[in-house]
Design an enzyme around this catalytic site. Structure first.
Site, PDB file in Angstrom:
ATOM      1  N   ALA A  31       0.825  -1.177   0.162  1.00 59.69           N
ATOM      2  CA  ALA A  31       0.041   0.095  -0.045  1.00 59.69           C
ATOM      3  C   ALA A  31       0.799   1.257   0.097  1.00 59.69           C
ATOM      4  O   ALA A  31       0.334   2.277  -0.576  1.00 59.69           O
ATOM      5  CB  ALA A  31      -0.912  -0.019   1.153  1.00 59.69           C
ATOM      6  N   GLU A  32       2.022   1.116   0.589  1.00 60.44           N
ATOM      7  CA  GLU A  32       2.885   2.438   0.532  1.00 60.44           C
ATOM      8  C   GLU A  32       4.165   2.415  -0.238  1.00 60.44           C
ATOM      9  O   GLU A  32       4.532   3.683  -0.458  1.00 60.44           O
ATOM     10  CB  GLU A  32       3.472   2.413   2.184  1.00 60.44           C
ATOM     11  CG  GLU A  32       2.411   2.565   3.352  1.00 60.44           C
ATOM     12  CD  GLU A  32       2.220   4.012   3.422  1.00 60.44           C
ATOM     13  OE1 GLU A  32       1.159   4.200   3.460  1.00 60.44           O
ATOM     14  OE2 GLU A  32       3.228   4.976   3.571  1.00 60.44           O
ATOM     15  N   LYS A  48      13.266  -0.156  -2.034  1.00 58.83           N
ATOM     16  CA  LYS A  48      12.074  -0.166  -1.748  1.00 58.83           C
ATOM     17  C   LYS A  48      11.750   1.359  -2.091  1.00 58.83           C
ATOM     18  O   LYS A  48      12.314   2.349  -1.495  1.00 58.83           O
ATOM     19  CB  LYS A  48      12.052  -0.128  -0.219  1.00 58.83           C
ATOM     20  CG  LYS A  48      10.649   0.188   0.458  1.00 58.83           C
ATOM     21  CD  LYS A  48      10.787  -0.021   1.809  1.00 58.83           C
ATOM     22  CE  LYS A  48       9.424   0.352   2.522  1.00 58.83           C
ATOM     23  NZ  LYS A  48       9.177  -0.071   3.891  1.00 58.83           N
ATOM     24  N   ASP A 149       4.421  -3.132  12.773  1.00 56.66           N
ATOM     25  CA  ASP A 149       3.595  -4.025  11.866  1.00 56.66           C
ATOM     26  C   ASP A 149       4.529  -5.706  12.005  1.00 56.66           C
ATOM     27  O   ASP A 149       5.029  -6.302  11.265  1.00 56.66           O
ATOM     28  CB  ASP A 149       3.889  -3.822  10.426  1.00 56.66           C
ATOM     29  CG  ASP A 149       3.243  -4.645   9.412  1.00 56.66           C
ATOM     30  OD1 ASP A 149       3.317  -4.591   7.978  1.00 56.66           O
ATOM     31  OD2 ASP A 149       2.079  -5.308   9.859  1.00 56.66           O
TER      32      ASP A 149
END
Lengths: 258, 173
Positions: A31-32, A48, A149
């Site tokens: 999502a990010e 990333k 997370d």
């Protein structure tokens, strides 16, 4: 039936990355951010890239993304200082909002557990993984860091390169005086065998600590003494911790029966 | 001497390692006067346990150059600055670069031809050795001190990775 979607591979063009070379192969999209596999100065790496959210005001979006990028870099360095194993950070790009990490070879804990589900549990391995997870999270929390997370798909088990530890000691062996001869070498190799089989991670930490404290010790005797000393310290502290934990468990009114 | 592809614009970095250097003072003076030709970076080799962190610093340098955002005056001084874990420019250049008394030097140049490397070697009054000697000659105590590497960190990481993390995350901290 529509044809299946093509596999998720994106080969990046130079135009997209402002002339920065290196092909990127997309391995995951969250999502990010998007995660790519690439090379960094010849080494396998992971990139990333945080994407910008189009629904945000561009100025706000840029500030937020940059803030998150820097926070991630900071947390990673702090985690490492606390002794938590993380992939090494190779580069940070504030313009592309991208982080380049070392490529960690190995399965996710999630996959290992799934494999246990299919083929049966290997108790020893499970205990080892659980202990390491607890250890890492404990260190994070003690250091005031919150992961945010914690899920088994976010944990990788690195394939240990056993040869590395042997190499470190081999160099020490080679640099020592020749008068010590082959006898010690054989004894040491037998000791290695024992350690590698039974206490690999403890041994490697003990070895690393020996070499942390200044230049190489000048003879095998010193190395062995230092390593044994470190191992004793390490094992006495773990047995202490285990004892207190068990005491707490049995005395608590809410102790679970296993 | 060895060349490494950095991966930006096809530019390579050439590295050469020297021991028993006697003219560091002279090299430093020439460099500061801007008259040392060709342009080269002199790194304090005791702080380099292995080549990889230098390549990471080189990558960072080339990216900055491509964006016209160098912090220091030249490409090569930027390489020395980027090898440091500190944002303080003069302090970084002093610690990661050479001083009057340095005898163990790693010379680095971007996009160097073999003629240029020969010229650089000519300037340095010392003995060239192979890059594989970096590991044994590195001053670990100095590295741990300069990069502030803690014992727990060494338990989970190599010195090389610890240095790279500091190089890459420096401007994010």
């Amino acid at each position: 039936m529509p044809p299946p979607p093509p596999p998720l591979t994106v080969i990046c063009s130079e135009m997209e990355l402002e002339g920065i070379e290196g092909s990127l192969v997309l391995i995951k999209q969250g999502a990010e951010a998007r995660v790519f596999e690439s090379t960094f100065v010849g080494r396998r790496s992971v990139v990333k890239e945080r994407f910008s959210k189009k629904y945000r005001h561009p100025l706000l979006d840029s500030k937020l993304t940059l803030k998150r990028l820097n926070a991630e870099a900071r947390c990673l360095t702090k985690a490492r200082k606390l002794g938590v194993s993380t992939p090494a950070l190779y580069a940070v790009d504030p313009v592309l909002h991208a982080l380049t990490f070392e490529y960690v070879e190995g399965p996710a804990v999630k996959d290992i557990l799934l494999d246990f589900g299919l083929h049966g549990i290997v108790e020893e391995r499970l205990d080892d993984i659980a202990a390491q997870i607890g250890d890492a999270i404990g260190k994070l929390h003690d250091g005031g860091l919150i992961h945010g997370d914690l899920t088994t798909s976010n944990m990788l088990v690195r394939i240990e390169d056993k040869a590395v530890d042997l190499y470190v000691l081999e160099r020490a062996l080679l640099s020592m005086h020749s008068s010590c001869g082959n006898v010690l070498e054989k004894v040491l190799l037998d000791t290695f065998g024992y350690f590698i089989r039974n206490m690999q991670s403890d041994f490697s930490s003990a070895v690393k600590m020996v070499f942390h404290n200044g230049p190489y010790p000048c003879c095998i005797q010193e190395i062995l003494e230092a390593v044994v000393c470190n191992l004793e310290q390490a094992s006495s502290s773990t047995t202490k911790r285990k004892k207190t934990h068990n005491d707490w468990m049995s005395s608590s009114p809410f102790s679970r029966t296993r | 001497m060895k060349s490494f592809e950095i991966g930006i614009g096809g530019i390579s970095l050439s590295l050469a390692l020297f021991v028993d250097v006697t003219n560091s003072k002279e090299l430093l003076e020439l460099m500061q006067a801007g008259t040392l030709e060709p342009e080269v970076a002199f790194l304090n080799a005791s702080l380099v346990p292995v080549v990889f962190p230098v390549l990471a610093a080189a990558y960072k340098t080339l990216v900055a150059k491509s964006r016209e955002s160098l912090t220091t005056r030249t490409l090569h001084s930027e390489l020395v600055y980027n090898y440091s874990g500190s944002k303080h420019i003069s302090e970084s250049l002093k610690r990661c670069g050479i001083s009057d008394s340095t005898t163990y030097i790693l010379a680095a140049r971007f996009g160097a031809s073999s003629d240029e490397m020969t010229a650089i070697k000519g300037h340095i009054k010392g003995t060239e050795i192979g890059l594989d000697e970096l590991e044994t000659r590195a001053d670990r105590a100095q590295i741990h001190k300069h990069y502030k590497i803690s014992v727990p960190e060494l338990g989970i990481s190599s010195v090389s990775d610890a240095i790279i993390c500091r190089i890459s995350a420096r401007d994010a901290l």
